[in-house]
Design a protein around this motif. Structure first.
Motif, mmCIF file in Angstrom:
data_model
loop_
_atom_site.group_PDB
_atom_site.id
_atom_site.type_symbol
_atom_site.label_atom_id
_atom_site.label_comp_id
_atom_site.label_asym_id
_atom_site.label_seq_id
_atom_site.Cartn_x
_atom_site.Cartn_y
_atom_site.Cartn_z
ATOM 1 N N GLU A 17 0.779 -1.149 -0.182
ATOM 2 C CA GLU A 17 -0.026 -0.092 0.182
ATOM 3 C C GLU A 17 1.093 1.254 -0.014
ATOM 4 O O GLU A 17 0.533 2.401 -0.830
ATOM 5 C CB GLU A 17 -0.831 -0.087 1.142
ATOM 6 N N SER A 86 -10.121 -2.040 3.570
ATOM 7 C CA SER A 86 -9.505 -3.208 2.651
ATOM 8 C C SER A 86 -9.698 -4.715 3.148
ATOM 9 O O SER A 86 -9.626 -4.815 4.371
ATOM 10 C CB SER A 86 -8.129 -3.063 2.654
ATOM 11 N N ARG A 103 -15.133 3.978 0.797
ATOM 12 C CA ARG A 103 -14.758 3.092 -0.108
ATOM 13 C C ARG A 103 -14.510 1.874 0.463
ATOM 14 O O ARG A 103 -14.059 1.679 1.541
ATOM 15 C CB ARG A 103 -13.449 3.493 -1.015
ATOM 16 N N TYR A 104 -14.788 0.775 -0.178
ATOM 17 C CA TYR A 104 -14.398 -0.756 0.226
ATOM 18 C C TYR A 104 -13.526 -1.189 -0.969
ATOM 19 O O TYR A 104 -14.045 -1.498 -1.861
ATOM 20 C CB TYR A 104 -15.979 -1.418 0.192
ATOM 21 N N LEU A 105 -12.301 -1.533 -0.630
ATOM 22 C CA LEU A 105 -11.318 -2.078 -1.407
ATOM 23 C C LEU A 105 -10.788 -3.483 -1.083
ATOM 24 O O LEU A 105 -10.559 -3.791 -0.261
ATOM 25 C CB LEU A 105 -10.097 -1.139 -1.202
ATOM 26 N N LYS A 107 -8.745 -6.449 -1.498
ATOM 27 C CA LYS A 107 -7.288 -6.816 -1.824
ATOM 28 C C LYS A 107 -6.993 -7.694 -2.972
ATOM 29 O O LYS A 107 -6.010 -7.588 -3.579
ATOM 30 C CB LYS A 107 -6.696 -7.463 -0.642
ATOM 31 N N PHE A 112 -6.804 -3.659 -7.442
ATOM 32 C CA PHE A 112 -6.630 -2.673 -6.109
ATOM 33 C C PHE A 112 -5.796 -1.548 -6.019
ATOM 34 O O PHE A 112 -5.973 -0.375 -5.622
ATOM 35 C CB PHE A 112 -5.931 -3.858 -5.156
ATOM 36 N N ASN A 115 -7.765 1.395 -7.357
ATOM 37 C CA ASN A 115 -8.828 1.733 -6.791
ATOM 38 C C ASN A 115 -8.618 2.460 -5.664
ATOM 39 O O ASN A 115 -9.198 3.337 -5.236
ATOM 40 C CB ASN A 115 -9.524 0.404 -6.094
ATOM 41 N N ILE A 116 -7.072 2.391 -5.005
ATOM 42 C CA ILE A 116 -6.819 2.920 -3.980
ATOM 43 C C ILE A 116 -6.511 4.367 -4.338
ATOM 44 O O ILE A 116 -6.603 5.322 -3.627
ATOM 45 C CB ILE A 116 -5.572 2.101 -3.167
ATOM 46 N N CYS A 119 -9.475 6.120 -4.706
ATOM 47 C CA CYS A 119 -10.206 6.595 -3.177
ATOM 48 C C CYS A 119 -9.394 7.802 -2.713
ATOM 49 O O CYS A 119 -10.297 8.704 -2.275
ATOM 50 C CB CYS A 119 -9.986 5.295 -2.533
#
Length: 249
Positions: A17, A86, A103-105, A107, A112, A115-116, A119
């Motif tokens: 991350e 996450s 947000r709902y990420l 993994k 991903f 998406n991050i 976000c």
């Protein structure tokens, strides 16, 4: 400065991350600060620090205090920082949104990384960076508009914030005393603030002038106050002030 907290019991995933976030901010030419936590208990310890993150990214399932439980504690404290989860599963979706999730990420999704970043962009779009400062005062979380904070000074184990109060055509400052260090608040302040002394940080929007030994601040509609300045750094302070004023033109 965009401040992010990452909380995950998997150290390798936190490194992953971190890499995504640092690459994004480096490519965009922006500054970011990332704090990493391996458990929810460590994350929720410091209310003042917690309240001034721009985004908290929580793993749903962790030993001890889970991400869901940490989110519940954060909201119970009255802290409204954007939170994203996450996880490897979608099972927590409905319960997670109960805590105002942005947000709902997942993994395991190939997207991903994208998406991050999406976000982060979303959070930046919904709230102007550094617009507010949240700190705990007498056990209660309070939020102040940074443009109303005129001056901050240290006093032994405390800091004092002088916050603008307006009444019709006049204004003055209220003094708010909090047990913490200047260093605990510095990273949460916007580019309008300038540290002019080891004890004093001023909002440059309220500077009236520089005298040989002081920064002169407008501290009410009728009052100016001399704030101690580190004289040996005077030239550098002048340059930072004029650079800031020029950036507003």
């Amino acid at each position: 400065m965009f401040r992010i907290a990452l909380c995950d019991d998997n150290e390798q995933f936190i490194k992953f991350e971190n890499e995504i976030i640092q690459d994004y901010f480096l490519s965009s030419g922006e500054n970011c600060s990332i704090d990493s936590y391996n458990c929810g208990a460590d994350l929720i310890k410091d209310d003042n620090k917690l309240a001034n993150y721009n985004l908290i990214l929580l793993d749903c399932e962790m030993p001890g205090i889970s991400g869901l439980e940490a989110a519940e504690v954060i909201r119970e404290k009255g802290i409204n920082v954007p939170i994203a989860f996450s996880t490897n599963y979608y099972d927590f979706t409905i319960k997670g949104y109960h805590y105002g999730l942005v947000r709902y990420l997942v993994k395991t999704e190939d997207s991903f990384r994208d998406n991050i970043i999406e976000c982060i962009k979303y959070v930046k779009s919904i709230k102007k960076e550094n617009e507010y400062l949240s700190i705990k005062v007498n056990g209660v979380m309070q939020t102040y508009k940074q443009s109303d904070i005129v001056w901050i000074t240290s006093d032994k184990h405390y800091i004092k914030l002088f916050v603008k109060n307006e009444a019709e055509d006049t204004w003055n400052c209220s003094e708010i005393k909090v047990r913490m260090k200047l260093e605990d608040i510095t990273d949460s302040l916007s580019s309008a603030f300038l540290r002019v002394h080891n004890r004093n940080i001023v909002n440059m929007d309220y500077i009236s002038e520089f005298s040989p030994y002081f920064v002169v601040l407008n501290t009410s509609s009728q009052t100016k106050t001399n704030i101690s300045m580190t004289v040996r750094n005077k030239r550098d302070l002048h340059k930072k002030y004029y650079a800031y004023k020029g950036s507003l033109l």
